[in-house]
Scaffold this active site. Structure first.
Site, short mmCIF file in Angstrom:
data_model
loop_
_atom_site.label_atom_id
_atom_site.label_comp_id
_atom_site.label_asym_id
_atom_site.label_seq_id
_atom_site.Cartn_x
_atom_site.Cartn_y
_atom_site.Cartn_z
N GLU A 105 -17.17 159.40 -37.28
CA GLU A 105 -18.86 158.92 -37.40
C GLU A 105 -19.35 158.28 -36.24
O GLU A 105 -18.53 157.37 -35.69
CB GLU A 105 -19.16 158.29 -38.66
CG GLU A 105 -20.78 158.29 -38.72
CD GLU A 105 -21.02 157.62 -40.11
OE1 GLU A 105 -20.45 157.88 -41.20
OE2 GLU A 105 -21.95 156.58 -40.13
N ASP A 107 -22.78 156.45 -34.72
CA ASP A 107 -23.93 156.12 -35.24
C ASP A 107 -25.07 155.41 -34.34
O ASP A 107 -24.73 154.56 -33.64
CB ASP A 107 -23.71 154.91 -36.36
CG ASP A 107 -23.10 155.35 -37.47
OD1 ASP A 107 -23.27 156.46 -37.96
OD2 ASP A 107 -22.41 154.40 -38.20
N GLU A 109 -28.24 153.22 -35.35
CA GLU A 109 -29.20 152.84 -36.42
C GLU A 109 -30.50 152.01 -35.83
O GLU A 109 -30.05 150.90 -35.21
CB GLU A 109 -28.41 151.96 -37.45
CG GLU A 109 -27.42 152.82 -38.36
CD GLU A 109 -26.72 152.00 -39.22
OE1 GLU A 109 -26.66 152.54 -40.55
OE2 GLU A 109 -25.93 151.18 -38.86
N GLN A 122 -28.33 149.14 -33.48
CA GLN A 122 -26.99 149.12 -33.70
C GLN A 122 -26.15 150.52 -33.64
O GLN A 122 -26.53 151.67 -34.04
CB GLN A 122 -26.83 148.51 -35.34
CG GLN A 122 -25.24 148.52 -35.61
CD GLN A 122 -25.12 147.73 -37.17
OE1 GLN A 122 -25.34 146.47 -37.02
NE2 GLN A 122 -24.88 148.63 -38.07
N THR A 123 -25.12 150.35 -33.06
CA THR A 123 -24.35 151.73 -32.81
C THR A 123 -23.00 151.36 -33.45
O THR A 123 -22.46 150.00 -33.62
CB THR A 123 -23.84 152.01 -31.34
OG1 THR A 123 -23.29 150.91 -30.88
CG2 THR A 123 -25.15 152.46 -30.74
N ASN A 124 -22.17 152.09 -34.21
CA ASN A 124 -21.17 152.12 -34.80
C ASN A 124 -20.06 153.31 -34.52
O ASN A 124 -20.71 154.42 -34.39
CB ASN A 124 -21.06 151.71 -36.39
CG ASN A 124 -19.95 151.09 -36.79
OD1 ASN A 124 -18.95 151.03 -36.02
ND2 ASN A 124 -19.87 150.80 -38.09
N ASP A 132 -16.30 149.55 -38.67
CA ASP A 132 -16.37 148.35 -38.41
C ASP A 132 -16.31 147.98 -36.60
O ASP A 132 -15.72 146.86 -36.50
CB ASP A 132 -15.36 147.40 -38.91
CG ASP A 132 -15.27 147.60 -40.36
OD1 ASP A 132 -16.46 147.85 -41.00
OD2 ASP A 132 -14.31 147.54 -41.10
N GLU A 134 -19.06 147.80 -34.78
CA GLU A 134 -20.44 147.45 -34.56
C GLU A 134 -20.87 146.70 -33.21
O GLU A 134 -20.22 145.91 -32.76
CB GLU A 134 -21.34 146.63 -35.76
CG GLU A 134 -21.19 147.45 -37.12
CD GLU A 134 -19.91 146.75 -37.96
OE1 GLU A 134 -19.22 146.11 -37.30
OE2 GLU A 134 -19.99 147.18 -38.86
N ASP A 198 -31.99 144.20 -47.43
CA ASP A 198 -30.74 143.21 -47.77
C ASP A 198 -29.96 142.78 -46.48
O ASP A 198 -29.17 142.04 -46.63
CB ASP A 198 -30.12 143.93 -48.95
CG ASP A 198 -29.38 145.14 -48.52
OD1 ASP A 198 -29.87 145.72 -47.67
OD2 ASP A 198 -28.26 145.49 -49.07
#
Length: 289
Positions: A105, A107, A109, A122-124, A132, A134, A198
């Protein structure tokens, strides 16, 4: 025969002769390459489907996905993020292999903010089921004021995330050092808009203000250029694909300068330097990313 038709036949003939998949360019509309996967009532098509809006309200968020998966290539979209008070919202644009235990994946975000505060992206990266990784960057412009191009470049040499022409994250292929790199699983292209108060804004301290709803993220100029799966088996390994060319195997001098500028001035979190999570630096951090 008109010149346009002549050029079209030349391109078609070149595609037939080519070993790999021939890229025809950007789709005419959203539905050419994508389908709605979540809450079609919350995705508005604009200008005959050339642009769309994703809508988040108290009833639902929404999402869409590419009709096909791809192995290597470049994916980009122009996005105008939620204006005003967007705290607690997440607008995501990512590639995903859609496999459970060993997913790959990539990402983007975009984490909403209180009015006047910087937007955080945020990238991952997940490779062979391990994520994990990030990193967070505060954008140096207001991404809700206008459209900006967000790009994922993925080839055999590296994965690079871009905002417009500025690379701000690079994950190199260090398989020679036994560091996993996504290259076996094709990935679909996805985007979602959803509530995540959250954790999304200041670690969940800032909650979503539903009086500001509906929250709108706008998209246009969808561009996928890569090897479709199913498709020609030889495509992904073909070094003749443009994204595998020398120009794209590493950042050029100007890109490297921009990359350093972002890393020095705008990065606010990097898992590689988080000693509370990783007392021993992950191997890809030591090898260089």
């Amino acid at each position: 025969m008109t010149m346009a038709l002549t050029n079209a036949f030349v391109l078609l003939f070149s595609c037939v002769l080519a070993i790999s998949f021939c890229v025809w360019g950007k789709p005419a509309t959203f539905l050419d390459d994508f389908q709605i996967t979540w809450s079609d009532s919350h995705i508005r098509q604009i200008d005959g489907g050339k642009a769309i809006q994703l809508v988040l309200d108290q009833n639902s968020g929404c999402g869409f996905a590419s009709k096909r998966k791809y192995l290597f290539g470049r994916v980009s979209m122009k996005i105008k993020l939620i204006p005003g008070d967007s705290a607690g919202t997440v607008t995501a644009f990512y590639m995903n292999s859609d496999t459970d235990t060993v997913r790959d994946e990539l990402d983007f975000e975009f984490l909403g903010n209180r009015s006047g505060q910087p937007y955080t992206v945020q990238t991952n990266i997940y490779a062979h089921g391990k994520g994990d990784r990030e990193q967070r960057v505060n954008l140096w412009f207001d991404p809700s004021a206008d459209f900006h191009t967000y790009t994922i470049m993925w080839n055999h040499h590296h994965i690079a995330f871009y905002v417009d022409d500025v690379p701000f994250r690079v994950y190199k292929n260090n398989e020679a050092r036994n560091i996993p790199f996504p290259k076996f699983q094709p990935m679909g292209v996805y985007s979602t808009l959803w509530e995540a108060d959250d954790w999304a804004t200041r670690g969940g301290l800032e909650k979503i203000d539903w009086s500001k709803a509906p929250f709108l993220a706008s998209y246009k100029d969808f561009d996928i250029e890569g090897c479709p799966v199913p498709g020609p088996a030889s495509c992904a390994s073909n070094t003749g694909n443009w994204w595998e060319g020398t120009t794209y195997q590493a950042l050029n001098v100007m890109e490297a300068r921009r990359y350093r500028w972002v890393r020095i001035n705008h990065i606010i979190y990097d898992y590689c330097t988080d000693k509370s999570r990783y007392p021993v630096s992950p191997p890809e951090c030591i090898a260089g990313i």
